[in-house]
Motif scaffolding. Structure first.
Motif, PDB file in Angstrom:
ATOM      1  N   ALA A  75      -2.339  11.204   6.789  1.00  0.00           N
ATOM      2  CA  ALA A  75      -1.399  11.740   7.319  1.00  0.00           C
ATOM      3  C   ALA A  75      -0.111  10.543   7.174  1.00  0.00           C
ATOM      4  CB  ALA A  75      -1.455  12.319   8.637  1.00  0.00           C
ATOM      5  N   THR A  76      -0.446   9.433   7.743  1.00  0.00           N
ATOM      6  CA  THR A  76       0.459   8.397   7.831  1.00  0.00           C
ATOM      7  C   THR A  76       0.974   7.735   6.513  1.00  0.00           C
ATOM      8  OG1 THR A  76      -0.401   7.610   9.902  1.00  0.00           O
ATOM      9  CG2 THR A  76       0.799   5.948   8.980  1.00  0.00           C
ATOM     10  N   ARG A  77      -0.049   7.648   5.634  1.00  0.00           N
ATOM     11  CA  ARG A  77       0.217   7.365   4.212  1.00  0.00           C
ATOM     12  C   ARG A  77       1.139   8.248   3.582  1.00  0.00           C
ATOM     13  NH1 ARG A  77      -2.095   4.652  -0.585  1.00  0.00           N
ATOM     14  NH2 ARG A  77      -0.529   5.110  -2.257  1.00  0.00           N
ATOM     15  N   ARG A  78       0.867   9.422   3.670  1.00  0.00           N
ATOM     16  CA  ARG A  78       1.944  10.640   3.023  1.00  0.00           C
ATOM     17  C   ARG A  78       3.263  10.487   3.739  1.00  0.00           C
ATOM     18  NH1 ARG A  78      -2.502  13.828   3.322  1.00  0.00           N
ATOM     19  NH2 ARG A  78      -2.007  14.768   5.421  1.00  0.00           N
ATOM     20  N   ALA A  79       3.268  10.268   5.012  1.00  0.00           N
ATOM     21  CA  ALA A  79       4.482  10.207   5.982  1.00  0.00           C
ATOM     22  C   ALA A  79       5.118   8.864   5.480  1.00  0.00           C
ATOM     23  CB  ALA A  79       4.435  10.411   7.398  1.00  0.00           C
ATOM     24  N   LEU A  80       4.453   7.823   5.200  1.00  0.00           N
ATOM     25  CA  LEU A  80       5.098   6.472   4.833  1.00  0.00           C
ATOM     26  C   LEU A  80       5.784   6.754   3.352  1.00  0.00           C
ATOM     27  CD1 LEU A  80       2.613   3.445   5.859  1.00  0.00           C
ATOM     28  CD2 LEU A  80       5.236   3.791   6.281  1.00  0.00           C
ATOM     29  N   GLU A  81       5.252   7.287   2.564  1.00  0.00           N
ATOM     30  CA  GLU A  81       5.603   7.720   1.165  1.00  0.00           C
ATOM     31  C   GLU A  81       6.987   8.331   1.375  1.00  0.00           C
ATOM     32  OE1 GLU A  81       1.443   7.655  -1.241  1.00  0.00           O
ATOM     33  OE2 GLU A  81       2.153   9.337  -0.653  1.00  0.00           O
ATOM     34  N   ASP A  82       7.062   9.497   1.995  1.00  0.00           N
ATOM     35  CA  ASP A  82       8.152  10.218   2.264  1.00  0.00           C
ATOM     36  C   ASP A  82       9.328   9.359   2.768  1.00  0.00           C
ATOM     37  OD1 ASP A  82       6.578  12.308   1.163  1.00  0.00           O
ATOM     38  OD2 ASP A  82       6.365  13.163   3.157  1.00  0.00           O
ATOM     39  N   MET A  83       9.026   8.415   3.773  1.00  0.00           N
ATOM     40  CA  MET A  83       9.799   7.653   4.382  1.00  0.00           C
ATOM     41  C   MET A  83      10.506   6.816   3.413  1.00  0.00           C
ATOM     42  SD  MET A  83       9.287   5.153   7.657  1.00  0.00           S
ATOM     43  CE  MET A  83      10.344   3.697   7.926  1.00  0.00           C
ATOM     44  N   ILE A  84       9.926   6.103   2.655  1.00  0.00           N
ATOM     45  CA  ILE A  84      10.326   5.323   1.680  1.00  0.00           C
ATOM     46  C   ILE A  84      11.227   6.093   0.601  1.00  0.00           C
ATOM     47  CG2 ILE A  84       9.572   3.559  -0.215  1.00  0.00           C
ATOM     48  CD1 ILE A  84       7.191   3.043   1.674  1.00  0.00           C
ATOM     49  N   ASN A  85      10.629   7.215   0.183  1.00  0.00           N
ATOM     50  CA  ASN A  85      11.475   8.082  -0.996  1.00  0.00           C
ATOM     51  C   ASN A  85      12.885   8.442  -0.143  1.00  0.00           C
ATOM     52  OD1 ASN A  85       9.456   7.888  -2.551  1.00  0.00           O
ATOM     53  ND2 ASN A  85       8.413   9.992  -2.233  1.00  0.00           N
ATOM     54  N   SER A  86      12.815   8.540   0.972  1.00  0.00           N
ATOM     55  CA  SER A  86      14.100   8.924   1.646  1.00  0.00           C
ATOM     56  C   SER A  86      15.041   7.828   1.603  1.00  0.00           C
ATOM     57  CB  SER A  86      13.945   9.535   2.823  1.00  0.00           C
ATOM     58  OG  SER A  86      13.922   8.482   3.952  1.00  0.00           O
ATOM     59  N   LEU A  87      14.547   6.502   1.384  1.00  0.00           N
ATOM     60  CA  LEU A  87      15.405   5.245   1.536  1.00  0.00           C
ATOM     61  C   LEU A  87      15.624   4.518   0.190  1.00  0.00           C
ATOM     62  CD1 LEU A  87      13.692   4.031   4.568  1.00  0.00           C
ATOM     63  CD2 LEU A  87      16.121   4.718   4.597  1.00  0.00           C
ATOM     64  N   LEU A  88      14.853   4.859  -0.699  1.00  0.00           N
ATOM     65  CA  LEU A  88      14.618   4.008  -1.878  1.00  0.00           C
ATOM     66  C   LEU A  88      15.030   4.917  -3.258  1.00  0.00           C
ATOM     67  CD1 LEU A  88      12.435   1.121  -1.366  1.00  0.00           C
ATOM     68  CD2 LEU A  88      14.999   1.253  -1.529  1.00  0.00           C
ATOM     69  N   PRO A  89      15.543   4.583  -4.257  1.00  0.00           N
ATOM     70  CA  PRO A  89      15.728   5.472  -5.604  1.00  0.00           C
ATOM     71  C   PRO A  89      14.453   5.493  -6.168  1.00  0.00           C
ATOM     72  CG  PRO A  89      16.821   3.534  -5.926  1.00  0.00           C
ATOM     73  CD  PRO A  89      16.163   3.405  -4.640  1.00  0.00           C
ATOM     74  N   PHE A  90      13.344   5.214  -5.952  1.00  0.00           N
ATOM     75  CA  PHE A  90      12.288   5.543  -6.457  1.00  0.00           C
ATOM     76  C   PHE A  90      11.080   6.074  -5.895  1.00  0.00           C
ATOM     77  CE2 PHE A  90      10.161   1.893  -4.598  1.00  0.00           C
ATOM     78  CZ  PHE A  90      11.067   0.782  -4.440  1.00  0.00           C
ATOM     79  N   ASP A  91      10.036   6.498  -6.696  1.00  0.00           N
ATOM     80  CA  ASP A  91       8.865   7.299  -6.113  1.00  0.00           C
ATOM     81  C   ASP A  91       7.930   6.394  -5.375  1.00  0.00           C
ATOM     82  OD1 ASP A  91       7.111   8.906  -5.307  1.00  0.00           O
ATOM     83  OD2 ASP A  91       6.367   9.859  -7.334  1.00  0.00           O
ATOM     84  N   ALA A  92       7.852   6.324  -4.183  1.00  0.00           N
ATOM     85  CA  ALA A  92       6.724   5.283  -3.328  1.00  0.00           C
ATOM     86  C   ALA A  92       5.396   5.904  -4.060  1.00  0.00           C
ATOM     87  CB  ALA A  92       6.873   5.655  -1.847  1.00  0.00           C
ATOM     88  N   ARG A  93       5.096   6.618  -4.704  1.00  0.00           N
ATOM     89  CA  ARG A  93       3.686   6.833  -5.181  1.00  0.00           C
ATOM     90  C   ARG A  93       3.519   5.837  -6.379  1.00  0.00           C
ATOM     91  NH1 ARG A  93       5.881  11.188  -3.029  1.00  0.00           N
ATOM     92  NH2 ARG A  93       4.824  12.159  -1.124  1.00  0.00           N
ATOM     93  N   SER A  94       4.671   5.671  -6.950  1.00  0.00           N
ATOM     94  CA  SER A  94       4.456   4.836  -8.195  1.00  0.00           C
ATOM     95  C   SER A  94       4.055   3.383  -7.830  1.00  0.00           C
ATOM     96  CB  SER A  94       5.922   4.470  -8.818  1.00  0.00           C
ATOM     97  OG  SER A  94       6.644   3.793  -8.024  1.00  0.00           O
ATOM     98  N   ASP A  95       3.676   2.308  -8.690  1.00  0.00           N
ATOM     99  CA  ASP A  95       2.950   1.363  -8.354  1.00  0.00           C
ATOM    100  C   ASP A  95       4.039  -0.029  -7.775  1.00  0.00           C
ATOM    101  OD1 ASP A  95       4.073   0.622 -10.284  1.00  0.00           O
ATOM    102  OD2 ASP A  95       2.137   0.055 -11.475  1.00  0.00           O
ATOM    103  N   LEU A  96       5.503   0.441  -7.540  1.00  0.00           N
ATOM    104  CA  LEU A  96       6.179  -0.347  -7.118  1.00  0.00           C
ATOM    105  C   LEU A  96       6.099  -0.623  -5.593  1.00  0.00           C
ATOM    106  CD1 LEU A  96       9.756   1.205  -8.732  1.00  0.00           C
ATOM    107  CD2 LEU A  96       8.247  -0.851  -9.455  1.00  0.00           C
ATOM    108  N   VAL A  97       5.673   0.376  -5.022  1.00  0.00           N
ATOM    109  CA  VAL A  97       5.267  -0.068  -3.555  1.00  0.00           C
ATOM    110  C   VAL A  97       3.653  -0.232  -3.584  1.00  0.00           C
ATOM    111  CG1 VAL A  97       5.372   0.852  -1.168  1.00  0.00           C
ATOM    112  CG2 VAL A  97       6.931   1.577  -2.746  1.00  0.00           C
ATOM    113  N   LEU A  98       3.392  -1.498  -2.842  1.00  0.00           N
ATOM    114  CA  LEU A  98       2.094  -1.839  -2.525  1.00  0.00           C
ATOM    115  C   LEU A  98       1.423  -1.197  -1.201  1.00  0.00           C
ATOM    116  CD1 LEU A  98      -0.400  -3.534  -3.497  1.00  0.00           C
ATOM    117  CD2 LEU A  98       0.697  -5.491  -2.370  1.00  0.00           C
TER     118      LEU A  98
END
Ligand SMILES: NC(=O)c1ccc[n+]([C@@H]2O[C@H](COP(=O)([O-])OP(=O)(O)OC[C@H]3O[C@@H](n4cnc5c(N)ncnc54)[C@H](OP(=O)(O)O)[C@@H]3O)[C@@H](O)[C@H]2O)c1
Length: 435
Positions: A62-85
């Motif tokens: 659940a935290t991972r999903r929420a972290l991805e959403d949080m990053i997506n709301s702040l950055l112009p790329f998909d946190a699920r791509s390999d740009l975020v480690l």
């Protein structure tokens, strides 16, 4: 309980995107993180080339999903791509130890990151986001960073042009103390050079720049003196070191100009000129003027590359220290998963003990029974109460054929002589004494 972290760094992401994320207040990011599902502890490490979000969570998915959403709301790329480690547990801890040691930095071994890790920890602590896990992780990262720097050469020798220029002047002159230094230019490079002059105790730092107001600004920051571009000659006469860093595409210091300045100097006082500009701003034949030592960017690059190679050769030694420290830290973190249960067990059995002690003391005070009898009853009652729930659970496990549970309890209480036939065999309990 798992450690889960997300890393947006110069290794995978454009600096502009990191800057965009860096504009978010770390304390605001901390507040958002602490509200994500499952999160118990969190910390944010934000520098100009990394934003790292560390969490300790009860619900990794659940935290991972929420972290991805949080990053997506702040950055112009998909946190699920390999740009975020995304890292977890041991890998997460290994990463912060490397970061604090400067092994993950743009400039290998740089020292600034050590202070930034400390600040990230202090801020998270102040905001009430640090618990037992991140506390030992960050404290260890800070101490490992120190140890790596003390025991290896990973941060030794300047690797940036600005610091190499200052280091070169210092090593050739012994010290910059009481020297007059002239900086030509007030742009990015001149500012970097100026930063490395702090603490060197020169007598005076003159700053000369085409746009005078910028010279004033830089001189003010350095506690130096701004001078007009057209009065360079007078200050060349007074200087021991000239550091030239402008984007001019023509020669600013010609042989004639320097020769003239040298004539006006008292005695045979030498002049060192370091030109970090590309294209060069100081004519190559200035090196032929008596008393002048001239260094250009090629020489400096050579020196900083040599230092970088030396630092790279120290990475293996640094990694060795990190791995050693990681082993003990990782073991302690895994052990911590039992801490809460252990502490609850102590609280529970302390309460039972207190009730039993009170009962026993009352009986002794009443004086109707011998102390031996009261003590005997007290010990039996305590044993019975300690073992009441485990006994019920063991009987239930036995009824259900859950031999693994029986085995685990036997091991936990170090009971010898009783063994259980493996799960795959027909359920059977044997007692060695009955064989
Ligand atoms: N930045 C780096 O990391 C780096 C690394 C290695 C080498 N260098 C070299 O260092 C030099 C300066 O770079 P920078 O990054 O500091 O550039 P910058 O931030 O753009 O600053 C340029 C500086 O050069 C001055 N300048 C520009 N044209 C001039 C001219 N025609 N006459 C006199 N002064 C002039 C500017 O003065 P005004 O304030 O009047 O515009 C300013 O002080 C360059 O030659 C660059 O190749 C830079």
């Amino acid at each position: 309980m798992v450690i889960l972290s997300a890393h947006i760094t110069h290794k995978r992401v454009l600096m502009a995107d990191i800057e965009r994320l860096g504009r978010e207040e770390p304390s605001e990011l901390l507040r958002t993180l602490s509200r994500l599902p499952g999160v118990r502890e969190c910390a944010v490490l934000a520098t100009c080339n990394r934003v790292e979000l560390y969490t300790v969570t009860d619900d990794g998915a659940a935290t991972r999903r929420a972290l991805e959403d949080m990053i997506n709301s702040l950055l112009p790329f998909d946190a699920r791509s390999d740009l975020v480690l995304f890292l977890d547990d041991r890998e997460s801890v290994h990463h912060i130890l490397k970061v604090a040691s400067g092994l993950d930095s743009m400039v290998l071994g740089e020292d600034q990151i050590q202070g930034q890790v400390r600040e990230a920890f202090e801020l998270a602590e102040k905001e009430g986001c640090i618990g037992p896990v991140l506390s030992i992780v960050f404290r260890k990262a800070i101490s490992v960073g120190k140890k790596v720097r003390a025991e290896t050469g990973v941060n030794k020798g300047c690797v940036s042009i600005g610091s190499t220029a200052v280091e070169l002047a210092e090593s050739k002159l012994g010290s910059l103390k009481d020297k007059n230094i002239l900086i030509i230019g007030a742009g990015q490079m001149a500012t970097l050079i100026a930063r490395h002059l702090v603490g060197k105790e020169p007598r005076t730092v003159f700053v000369s720049n085409r746009t005078y107001s910028k010279a004033v600004e830089l001189a003010w920051a350095l506690n130096g003196r701004a001078i007009r571009f057209d009065s360079l000659k007078n200050h060349l006469i007074q200087s021991d070191v000239v550091l030239c860093a402008t984007s001019a595409t023509h020669i600013l210091l010609t042989r004639e100009r320097v020769q003239e300045a040298m004539k006006g100097r008292p005695g045979n006082r030498g002049l060192m000129i370091i030109d970090v500009s590309f294209p060069r701003n100081v004519a190559a034949d200035v090196a032929e003027v008596a008393g002048v030592q001239l260094y250009d960017i090629d020489g400096l690059r050579g020196k900083s590359e040599e230092n970088l190679l030396r630092r790279k050769a120290e990475v293996r030694a640094a990694e060795k220290i990190i791995i050693q420290e990681l082993e003990s830290l990782d073991a302690r973190i895994r052990e911590m998963r039992a801490d809460e249960l252990i502490s609850q067990l102590y609280i529970k059995f302390e309460q039972i003990k207190e009730r039993e002690v009170r009962k026993a003391l009352n009986r002794i005070a009443a004086g109707n029974e011998t102390v031996d009898k009261v003590l005997e009853d007290f010990a039996s009652s305590l044993t019975y109460k300690f073992l009441f729930e485990p006994t019920a659970a063991l009987k239930e496990a036995s009824r259900e054929g859950d031999l693994d549970r029986l085995s685990a309890v036997g091991e936990m209480f170090n009971v010898e002589g009783v063994s259980f036939v493996s799960k795959n065999s027909p359920s059977k309990i044997t007692h060695e004494s009955s064989r």
